[in-house]
Design an enzyme around this catalytic site. Structure first.
Site, PDB file in Angstrom:
ATOM      1  N   GLU A  48     106.303  37.342  67.967  1.00 31.27           N
ATOM      2  CA  GLU A  48     104.918  37.428  68.240  1.00 31.27           C
ATOM      3  C   GLU A  48     104.336  38.719  67.497  1.00 31.27           C
ATOM      4  O   GLU A  48     105.084  39.667  67.375  1.00 31.27           O
ATOM      5  CB  GLU A  48     104.975  37.709  69.648  1.00 31.27           C
ATOM      6  CG  GLU A  48     103.481  37.791  70.182  1.00 31.27           C
ATOM      7  CD  GLU A  48     102.526  36.888  69.434  1.00 31.27           C
ATOM      8  OE1 GLU A  48     102.493  35.797  69.586  1.00 31.27           O
ATOM      9  OE2 GLU A  48     101.660  37.151  68.725  1.00 31.27           O
ATOM     10  N   LYS A  74     110.028  40.009  61.645  1.00 34.58           N
ATOM     11  CA  LYS A  74     109.389  40.778  62.627  1.00 34.58           C
ATOM     12  C   LYS A  74     110.083  42.083  62.659  1.00 34.58           C
ATOM     13  O   LYS A  74     109.047  43.054  62.825  1.00 34.58           O
ATOM     14  CB  LYS A  74     109.845  40.022  64.015  1.00 34.58           C
ATOM     15  CG  LYS A  74     109.637  40.851  65.081  1.00 34.58           C
ATOM     16  CD  LYS A  74     107.979  40.854  65.339  1.00 34.58           C
ATOM     17  CE  LYS A  74     107.846  41.650  66.675  1.00 34.58           C
ATOM     18  NZ  LYS A  74     106.562  41.546  67.252  1.00 34.58           N
ATOM     19  N   CYS A 131     107.527  48.420  70.738  1.00 36.83           N
ATOM     20  CA  CYS A 131     108.284  47.921  69.610  1.00 36.83           C
ATOM     21  C   CYS A 131     108.830  48.717  68.447  1.00 36.83           C
ATOM     22  O   CYS A 131     109.853  48.569  68.077  1.00 36.83           O
ATOM     23  CB  CYS A 131     107.378  46.885  69.044  1.00 36.83           C
ATOM     24  SG  CYS A 131     107.003  45.514  70.144  1.00 36.83           S
TER      25      CYS A 131
END
Ligand code: UDX
Ligand code: ADP
Length: 463
Positions: free
Chosen positions: A162, A221, A277
């Site tokens: 995501e 990612k 993150c």
């Protein structure tokens, strides 16, 4: 396989908004979001849609449109797994706080628990989608657990990272730059990829849906987040140099950003990046690189974190130095605690570390954040484990009114770039503060000239 039933394990910042948008765009698919946390599920089901547990602009409207039509929130994990053809795993993967890889590797215990639960419950073939950011090669571990503990059921594992950013999650989900789907190169793997492509194709143009192998997807990612964080650390490094010279980092950022090869985004100097993150993903990258003996690669990326830690520390040190080398017993107003504007998420927020430093110096912090409350602030400080919870409580006070937070303060520190801060009556704040009244603008949010004209001693980052 035509997908009509989706389950998502984990009703957090990723799972909640992502599933809400899938439900909105795919009325023919039943989407069930499950979580072990009963309070969180209850909040998602709260009659008043403004009480859902995650603040994201536009999210409550989408939830209001879809909830109990084709979007469901539940604690009945087994049932949802059983009924679904496709299962997203969006549980949290924090950095390990114990054992090997402590402080660096991702803690995969939640992921492993999910895998074991799916293996136990599943009675028919399923597609499992990794949504959480995971260290490269997690899919392999997932597959090994599923294949060895299942009931002979076939599982296909996809990586579908995501890329949404908090605060703009709904827009990012509705109009993604790209959707990335990694799967096995076998015919079954390719079929699973196509099933997921069909879900996204309900609203995402096909040319924006990229298909790769699993490892490329997982690594992309980490790489995207490492590059983004690196830009912030790069401009922050320049901000310190600007402060020592006659340059202004905002001017430098504008000048370099107009080079189309560099681009203008993600060049805002700040008190330091936060969020769940960036740090976690870079630490992961560092850990993996070290595991392969790639020490130069590891050191290269670790420097992004070292720079970020330095930026946070330098901000608090500057406050102490400017306030005549002592903040003991002084009231310092904090505007903002969330790691960025338009979210109630505080994970790894720079504000936590700045507060921790100032409490070490015995400052009293008076805090206002439009979306973060007292309990969360205390929990964040207690999590650092620097001192006893009772001592944190003594030094931090939260207000639901910014003017009261600033009253009689020696200084105001801006930690989050909430838009509303710009519109405050700064003259009124100035009048209510002790003199000289200082502003330490960790987000370069306010107009320097205007603040100085009012009488503030105003300091921003990088000028
Ligand atoms: C990030 C990635 O952007 C997203 O693609 C990924 O899915 C998750 O991680 P997020 O952490 O939600 O998203 O927010 P982001 O907008 O990337 O900001 C991260 C931090 O960097 C914030 O603390 C922000 O204030 C800071 N930042 C960002 C800066 O200090 N300067 C900038 O120019 C940009
Ligand atoms: P993210 O930002 O990655 O979405 P959050 O912490 O906001 O992270 O959300 C993760 C959610 O996953 C939490 O609400 C947590 O309770 C849930 N969770 C973790 N492990 C499990 C599990 N085994 N089964 C169901 N839910 C889980």
């Amino acid at each position: 396989m035509k997908i009509t039933n989706i389950c998502c394990i984990g009703a957090g910042y990723v799972g909640g908004p992502t599933m809400a948008v899938i439900a909105e765009k795919c009325p023919h698919i039943k989407v069930t979001v499950v979580d072990l946390n009963e309070a969180r599920i209850a909040a998602w089901n709260d009659e008043d849609v403004n009480n859902i547990p995650i603040y994201e602009p536009g999210l409550n409207e989408i939830v209001a449109n879809t909830r109990n039509k084709n979007l469901f929130f539940s604690t009945a994990v087994d049932q949802a797994i059983d009924e679904a053809q496709l299962i997203f795993i969006s549980v949290n993967t924090p950095t390990k706080t114990y054992g090997t890889g402590k402080g660096m590797a991702a803690d995969l215990k939640h992921i492993e628990l999910c895998a074991r639960q799916i293996a136990k419950v599943a009675k028919n073939d399923k597609i499992i989608v990794e949504k959480s950011t995971l260290p490269v090669r997690t899919a392999e571990a997932l597959k090994s657990i599923l294949d060895n503990t299942g009931n002979g059921v076939q599982f296909q594992i996809l990586s579908n990272p995501e890329f949404l950013a908090e605060g703009t999650a709904v827009q990012d989900l509705l109009h993604p730059d790209r959707v990335l789907i990694g799967g096995e190169t076998t015919p079954e793997g390719q079929q699973a990829i196509e099933s997921l492509v069909d879900v996204y194709a309900n609203w995402v143009p096909k040319e924006r849906i990229l298909k790769t192998n699993v490892w490329s997807s997982e690594l992309s990612k980490l790489t995207a987040n490492a590059f983004l964080a690196q830009r912030v650390s790069s401009i922050n490094a320049m901000s310190e140099l600007c402060e020592k010279t006659e340059a202004n980092v905002n001017e430098v950022a504008k000048a370099i950003g107009m080079d189309s090869r560099i681009g203008s985004k993600f060049l805002k100097a700040s008190v330091g990046f936060g969020g769940s993150c960036f740090q976690k993903d870079i630490l992961n990258l560092v850990y993996i690189s070290k595991a392969f003996g790639l020490n130069e690669v590891a050191d290269y990326w670790e420097q992004v974190i070292i720079m970020n830690d330095h930026q946070k520390r330098r901000f608090s040190r500057n406050i102490v130095q400017t306030l005549y080398n002592t903040v003991s017993g002084k009231k310092i107003a904090f505007l903002g605690w969330a790691f960025k504007k338009d979210t109630n998420d505080t994970r790894e927020s720079a504000a936590i570390y700045v507060a921790d430093d100032l409490i070490n110096e015995q400052a009293n912090i008076a805090l206002y954040d439009p979306k973060v409350g007292h309990q969360q602030v205390l929990a964040d400080l207690d999590y650092l484990d620097t001192r006893k919870p009772a001592d944190n409580e003594k030094h931090i006070h939260t207000f639901d009114n910014p003017y009261m937070a600033c009253e009689n303060a020696h200084a105001v520190a801006i930690l989050t770039e909430w838009d509303e801060f710009k519109d405050y009556d700064w003259k009124k704040i100035y009048d209510s503060m002790l003199k000289p009244a200082f502003i330490f603008d960790g987000r370069n949010l306010l107009d320097a000239e205007k603040m100085r004209a009012i009488g503030f001693v105003y300091q921003s980052i990088g000028s």
